[in-house]
Design an enzyme around this catalytic site. Sequence first.
Site, PDB file in Angstrom:
ATOM      1  N   SER A 126     -19.070 -11.493  13.167  1.00  0.00           N
ATOM      2  CA  SER A 126     -18.087 -10.524  12.662  1.00  0.00           C
ATOM      3  C   SER A 126     -17.366 -11.080  11.434  1.00  0.00           C
ATOM      4  CB  SER A 126     -17.048 -10.215  13.744  1.00  0.00           C
ATOM      5  OG  SER A 126     -17.668  -9.704  14.899  1.00  0.00           O
TER       6      SER A 126
HETATM    7  N1  SAH Z   1     -18.663 -12.247  18.551  1.00  0.00           N
HETATM    8  C1  SAH Z   1     -19.822 -12.626  17.791  1.00  0.00           C
HETATM    9  C2  SAH Z   1     -20.441 -11.479  17.027  1.00  0.00           C
HETATM   10  C3  SAH Z   1     -21.111 -10.569  17.916  1.00  0.00           C
HETATM   11  S1  SAH Z   1     -22.320  -9.487  17.243  1.00  0.00           S
HETATM   12  C4  SAH Z   1     -19.542 -13.771  16.852  1.00  0.00           C
HETATM   13  O1  SAH Z   1     -18.415 -14.234  16.780  1.00  0.00           O
HETATM   14  O2  SAH Z   1     -20.490 -14.243  16.213  1.00  0.00           O
HETATM   15  C5  SAH Z   1     -22.596  -8.589  18.740  1.00  0.00           C
HETATM   16  C6  SAH Z   1     -23.402  -9.329  19.764  1.00  0.00           C
HETATM   17  O3  SAH Z   1     -23.410  -8.513  20.929  1.00  0.00           O
HETATM   18  C7  SAH Z   1     -24.876  -9.527  19.390  1.00  0.00           C
HETATM   19  O4  SAH Z   1     -25.182 -10.880  19.453  1.00  0.00           O
HETATM   20  C8  SAH Z   1     -25.622  -8.717  20.432  1.00  0.00           C
HETATM   21  O5  SAH Z   1     -26.856  -9.290  20.825  1.00  0.00           O
HETATM   22  C9  SAH Z   1     -24.634  -8.709  21.586  1.00  0.00           C
HETATM   23  N2  SAH Z   1     -24.803  -7.663  22.576  1.00  0.00           N
HETATM   24  C10 SAH Z   1     -25.142  -6.356  22.403  1.00  0.00           C
HETATM   25  N3  SAH Z   1     -25.186  -5.711  23.582  1.00  0.00           N
HETATM   26  C11 SAH Z   1     -24.854  -6.637  24.549  1.00  0.00           C
HETATM   27  C12 SAH Z   1     -24.720  -6.597  25.970  1.00  0.00           C
HETATM   28  N4  SAH Z   1     -24.941  -5.487  26.690  1.00  0.00           N
HETATM   29  N5  SAH Z   1     -24.361  -7.728  26.611  1.00  0.00           N
HETATM   30  C13 SAH Z   1     -24.136  -8.886  25.935  1.00  0.00           C
HETATM   31  N6  SAH Z   1     -24.263  -8.978  24.590  1.00  0.00           N
HETATM   32  C14 SAH Z   1     -24.608  -7.872  23.911  1.00  0.00           C
END
Ligand code: SAH
Length: 220
Positions: free
Chosen positions: A65
């Site tokens: 993010s």
């Molecule tokens: N917080 C992260 C950015 C997240 S991007 C950081 O600081 O880098 C969103 C993430 O959510 C992705 O890696 C994606 O694979 C994950 N994601 C999507 N659906 C999900 C689910 N049902 N359970 C766990 N992770 C999920």
Amino acid sequence: MLLMGDNDSRRNALVDSLVRRGYVVSSSVEKAMRRVPREEFLPDSFREDAYIDTPLPIGDGQTISAPHMVAIMAERLDLAPGLKVLEIGAGSGYHAAVCAEIVAPDGHIYTMERISSLAEFAEGNLRKTGYSELVTVIFGDGTRGLPEKAPFDRIFVAAGAPDIPEPLTKQLADGGALLVPVGGRYYQDLIKVRRRGNRFEKENLGGCVFVPLIGEYGYH
Ligand code: SAH
């Protein structure tokens, strides 16, 4: 020749701008963002861009993010030392590390990730930066939450959901809060849900853009 500063000065310059632009308000979020080295949570090819205020690719079509979004979410969660927090979407682990700085030393962050290579990436990044004691990475579908560790003081979802995943509101402690982007696949509203007994108060904090939340209570 333009002399580029080192990562510490670039990080401080970015946080200065987040403060100036009103994204960082509290001293706890400011201190946390001045401490966590974002470059350590990026693939080598993007380290140079760590202190540009933008999302960046971390592999498997996912992104870390933007710093201002991490700041908004950390501020709106009212994090404090000692809290037990659940994050859905570990990605790089950066957001979890920022939260860990604030809940330390007695709080804990559980962060769930559905892509195994990213769960490993997050775990490795958190280990090398010294956050392993404060953050547990769990590989699995976060839309179901983590019932075995519930209730949580705070829950936040770092991906865009079609609706508020019901298991997550159920796993909130009384007085706790949930932040979740809700809307379409490409644009969402950041929704805050506060639990007061069996009442759930919702507030719309405004527009945001996240990758989709994929799982049983998300997109399929
Ligand atoms: N917080 C992260 C950015 C997240 S991007 C950081 O600081 O880098 C969103 C993430 O959510 C992705 O890696 C994606 O694979 C994950 N994601 C999507 N659906 C999900 C689910 N049902 N359970 C766990 N992770 C999920």
